[in-house]
Design an enzyme around this catalytic site. Structure first.
Site, mmCIF file in Angstrom:
data_model
loop_
_atom_site.group_PDB
_atom_site.id
_atom_site.type_symbol
_atom_site.label_atom_id
_atom_site.label_comp_id
_atom_site.label_asym_id
_atom_site.label_seq_id
_atom_site.Cartn_x
_atom_site.Cartn_y
_atom_site.Cartn_z
ATOM 1 N N LYS A 22 0.854 -1.199 0.000
ATOM 2 C CA LYS A 22 0.000 0.000 0.000
ATOM 3 C C LYS A 22 0.881 1.236 0.000
ATOM 4 C CE LYS A 22 -2.442 1.719 3.566
ATOM 5 N NZ LYS A 22 -3.501 1.744 4.620
ATOM 6 N N LYS B 44 0.665 5.741 -0.223
ATOM 7 C CA LYS B 44 -0.178 6.916 -0.035
ATOM 8 C C LYS B 44 0.021 7.871 -1.203
ATOM 9 C CE LYS B 44 -0.094 6.396 4.984
ATOM 10 N NZ LYS B 44 -1.478 5.929 5.106
ATOM 11 N N ASP C 35 -3.922 4.963 -0.830
ATOM 12 C CA ASP C 35 -4.593 5.650 0.271
ATOM 13 C C ASP C 35 -4.469 7.154 0.052
ATOM 14 O OD1 ASP C 35 -5.578 6.586 2.679
ATOM 15 O OD2 ASP C 35 -4.200 5.458 3.938
ATOM 16 N N ASN D 189 -5.826 9.360 2.156
ATOM 17 C CA ASN D 189 -5.837 10.004 3.471
ATOM 18 C C ASN D 189 -6.772 11.217 3.522
ATOM 19 O OD1 ASN D 189 -2.754 8.708 3.594
ATOM 20 N ND2 ASN D 189 -3.883 8.662 5.530
ATOM 21 N N GLU E 129 -8.400 3.856 -0.789
ATOM 22 C CA GLU E 129 -8.705 4.088 0.624
ATOM 23 C C GLU E 129 -8.940 5.572 0.926
ATOM 24 O OE1 GLU E 129 -6.435 3.264 4.885
ATOM 25 O OE2 GLU E 129 -6.003 2.015 3.133
ATOM 26 N N GLU F 181 -10.842 3.358 9.291
ATOM 27 C CA GLU F 181 -9.877 3.567 10.377
ATOM 28 C C GLU F 181 -10.292 4.705 11.305
ATOM 29 O OE1 GLU F 181 -6.241 6.205 8.821
ATOM 30 O OE2 GLU F 181 -6.780 4.603 7.430
ATOM 31 N N ASP G 274 -9.691 0.181 13.201
ATOM 32 C CA ASP G 274 -8.591 0.655 14.029
ATOM 33 C C ASP G 274 -8.957 0.285 15.462
ATOM 34 O OD1 ASP G 274 -7.329 2.594 15.919
ATOM 35 O OD2 ASP G 274 -6.408 3.384 14.088
ATOM 36 N N HIS H 227 -5.882 -1.646 10.946
ATOM 37 C CA HIS H 227 -5.151 -0.390 10.819
ATOM 38 C C HIS H 227 -4.202 -0.253 12.004
ATOM 39 C CE1 HIS H 227 -4.738 4.124 11.265
ATOM 40 N NE2 HIS H 227 -4.360 3.937 10.013
ATOM 41 N N GLU I 245 -2.551 -4.839 8.118
ATOM 42 C CA GLU I 245 -1.600 -3.794 7.759
ATOM 43 C C GLU I 245 -0.330 -3.997 8.574
ATOM 44 O OE1 GLU I 245 -1.397 0.941 7.010
ATOM 45 O OE2 GLU I 245 -2.414 0.355 8.856
#
Length: 359
Positions: free
Chosen positions: A165, A167, A196, A198, A222, A248, A271, A298, A318
């Site tokens: 993964k 970002k 991701d 974010n 994500e 998460e 999470d 997460h 993860e």
């Protein structure tokens, strides 16, 4: 009948731990791990450990203060994790469990389960009705740089990881495409690739960018939009056909319930610090099974490995090491898999390192 030992002390110790792989996201950087280490000490001498992640060192004093305020609610009570967590939720019903309070309560729940596992000489996964199993994991990167990270990505694949993964969410959409293309070329077509954002985009921009990534066969996209924008997540799913991952930042199982109702995602990411510790996770795992949503973890690899081992729709772990620098025996992947340790959570503090990184 076994009589559970009672709690004699609850303490929180703030540290800023170095990370083997600091990371940058579209929403900020994490150069080191601000952690609050939790110890639940019993009159019998059994001590439960866990840790929570403060995102920024600025939050650690407030989190430690919450621990001190909650301690009188727990001292003198047995180490019954579900019961203690339910009591704390009831005590703060009007305030709610979002934010730092919920994070600390989840951490206490984890420490109580750890103490119970040590008392019975069982891993937490066993207390929850399962057993430690080797769980497939993806290696979790931040924003990657072609000059800096090529060797690390190749090392991840050579060590056995079958998924990566990264970002994204760069200011320029073309940069997103270029980075994803570069990573796909490095890892090849047979390794799963997740991205991701974010929470960095609004729904129209997310749709535009996700469409441009279609050719790269992404396993999931994500948090393309703000975590609380469940309708936005749903609209990205409908408009692009992409498989959306989020979760998460859900607070306790009711946060997951809202996401289910909104058809916000194709995958759920729990999470353990925000879902309510093991007590909340197990409730949410039942919800996921009922609607056939795959669950991934997460952060918090040590605790999450126990929870994922008893999650009916478990998907990916993860792997991102937050606490290895302050543990005597850090959790390490083997051939791309993570297995829970014990007894309890299998956590033993490295007190010399804790003294070095204390704040």
């Amino acid at each position: 009948m076994t009589i559970l030992p009672v709690i004699s002390e609850v303490r929180g110790r703030p540290v800023v731990a170095p990370m083997a792989r600091p990371f940058t996201t579209a929403s900020g950087s994490v150069p080191a791990a601000p952690l609050l280490l939790l110890d639940v000490i019993t009159e019998s001498g059994v001590v439960g450990h866990s840790y929570v992640f403060g995102y920024t060192p600025a939050m650690l004093p407030a989190m430690a203060s919450i621990v001190r305020e909650l301690a009188p609610e727990l001292i003198g009570e047995p180490i019954a994790p579900t019961r203690r967590t339910q009591e704390l939720q009831g005590r703060f019903r009007l305030l709610g469990m979002q934010g730092l309070l919920g994070m600390v309560v989840s951490g206490i729940d984890m420490a109580l389960w750890d103490a119970l596992g040590k008392l019975t000489d069982q891993p937490v996964a066993g207390l929850l009705g399962g057993e430690p199993v080797a769980l497939r994991a993806y290696d979790s990167y931040g924003m990657v740089d072609p000059q800096r990270d090529e060797r690390a990505l190749r090392d991840s694949i050579e060590s056995g990881f079958q998924a990566i993964k990264i970002k994204i969410g760069y200011p320029d959409a073309a940069r997103d495409v270029a980075v994803v293309r570069w990573v796909r070329e490095i890892i090849g077509p047979d390794i799963e690739l997740m991205v991701d954002y974010n929470q960095s985009l609004n729904p129209p921009e997310a749709c535009r960018r996700v469409e441009r990534l279609r050719e790269f066969d992404l396993y999931w996209v994500e948090e393309p939009v703000a975590a609380e924008d469940l309708a936005g997540h749903s609209s990205v799913r409908r408009a692009t056909g992409a498989r959306v991952q989020t979760g998460e930042n859900w607070w306790f199982p009711r946060g997951f319930q809202a996401a289910i109702a909104a058809s916000a995602c194709d995958f759920a990411m729990f999470d353990i610090m925000k879902i309510g510790g093991f007590t909340g996770w197990m409730l949410a795992a039942g919800q996921a099974q009922a609607v056939s949503l795959p669950v991934s973890s997460h952060f918090f690899v040590e605790a999450s490995a126990h929870a994922m081992a008893v999650t009916p729709t478990a998907d990916w772990m993860e792997y991102l090491d937050l606490a290895g620098a302050i543990l005597l025996d850090p959790c390490r992947p083997v051939d791309g898999h993570v297995t829970a340790a014990g007894p309890g959570l299998g956590i033993t503090w490295n007190e010399k390192a804790i003294a070095r990184y204390a704040v």
